[in-house]
Design a protein around this motif. Structure first.
Motif, PDB file in Angstrom:
ATOM      1  N   ALA A   9       0.835  -1.202   0.000  1.00 33.53           N
ATOM      2  CA  ALA A   9       0.000   0.000   0.000  1.00 33.53           C
ATOM      3  C   ALA A   9       0.865   1.246   0.000  1.00 33.53           C
ATOM      4  CB  ALA A   9      -0.918  -0.005   1.214  1.00 33.53           C
ATOM      5  N   ASP A  11       0.194   5.749  -0.152  1.00 35.70           N
ATOM      6  CA  ASP A  11      -0.698   6.901  -0.267  1.00 35.70           C
ATOM      7  C   ASP A  11      -0.153   7.789  -1.381  1.00 35.70           C
ATOM      8  OD1 ASP A  11      -2.216   9.214  -0.009  1.00 35.70           O
ATOM      9  OD2 ASP A  11      -2.263   9.091   2.178  1.00 35.70           O
ATOM     10  N   THR A  15      -4.956   9.403  -2.297  1.00 36.48           N
ATOM     11  CA  THR A  15      -5.630   8.161  -2.666  1.00 36.48           C
ATOM     12  C   THR A  15      -4.744   6.990  -2.262  1.00 36.48           C
ATOM     13  OG1 THR A  15      -6.775   9.163  -4.543  1.00 36.48           O
ATOM     14  CG2 THR A  15      -6.523   6.779  -4.580  1.00 36.48           C
ATOM     15  N   MET A  16      -5.311   6.075  -1.507  1.00 34.90           N
ATOM     16  CA  MET A  16      -4.557   4.896  -1.109  1.00 34.90           C
ATOM     17  C   MET A  16      -4.528   3.916  -2.282  1.00 34.90           C
ATOM     18  SD  MET A  16      -2.739   3.794   1.231  1.00 34.90           S
ATOM     19  CE  MET A  16      -2.958   3.727   2.971  1.00 34.90           C
ATOM     20  N   ILE A  40      -6.787   0.313   4.709  1.00 29.24           N
ATOM     21  CA  ILE A  40      -7.717   1.263   4.098  1.00 29.24           C
ATOM     22  C   ILE A  40      -8.955   1.467   4.950  1.00 29.24           C
ATOM     23  CG2 ILE A  40      -6.964   0.775   1.740  1.00 29.24           C
ATOM     24  CD1 ILE A  40      -9.421  -1.040   1.418  1.00 29.24           C
ATOM     25  N   VAL A  46      -9.631   5.003  -2.837  1.00 25.20           N
ATOM     26  CA  VAL A  46      -8.717   3.877  -2.953  1.00 25.20           C
ATOM     27  C   VAL A  46      -8.678   3.362  -4.388  1.00 25.20           C
ATOM     28  CG1 VAL A  46     -10.387   2.063  -2.358  1.00 25.20           C
ATOM     29  CG2 VAL A  46      -7.997   1.728  -1.838  1.00 25.20           C
TER      30      VAL A  46
END
Length: 103
Positions: A9, A11, A15-16, A40, A46
């Protein structure tokens, strides 16, 4: 012992972005879901990237659909980008779920 799947993951500008690879199958779906939940929240936009998994089955696609619905209910942005091998593309197309994975 390491996981037979990978979740990364980052950022990116609010937006992740969550990248999935490896064996995205029923045997591991509970652990995949748990790890994903730690990364999240529905309040944050996302993007899921499914990056050439070794294997993928309907349970993973169902998880994607479930998350997509939750994000929609919360009014948050949700996107999916998918890179699949031809045999997995055919499998997903046979069950009519190619729209869910945006490939």
């Amino acid at each position: 012992m390491s996981n037979p799947f990978s979740i990364a993951a980052a950022d990116k500008q609010g937006t992740m972005t969550v990248t999935f690879s490896g064996n995205l199958i029923i045997n591991h779906i509970e652990k995949i879901y748990e790890e994903m939940q730690e990364l999240i929240t529905p309040e944050q936009p996302v993007t899921f990237i499914i990056d050439n998994p070794d294997n993928l089955d309907i349970t993973f696609v169902q998880m994607i659909i479930s998350v997509k619905r939750l994000w929609k209910e919360k009014g948050s942005e949700f996107h999916v980008k998918t890179e699949l091998k031809d045999d997995l593309k055919q499998l997903i197309a046979k069950v009519g779920l190619e729209r869910e994975l945006n490939y």
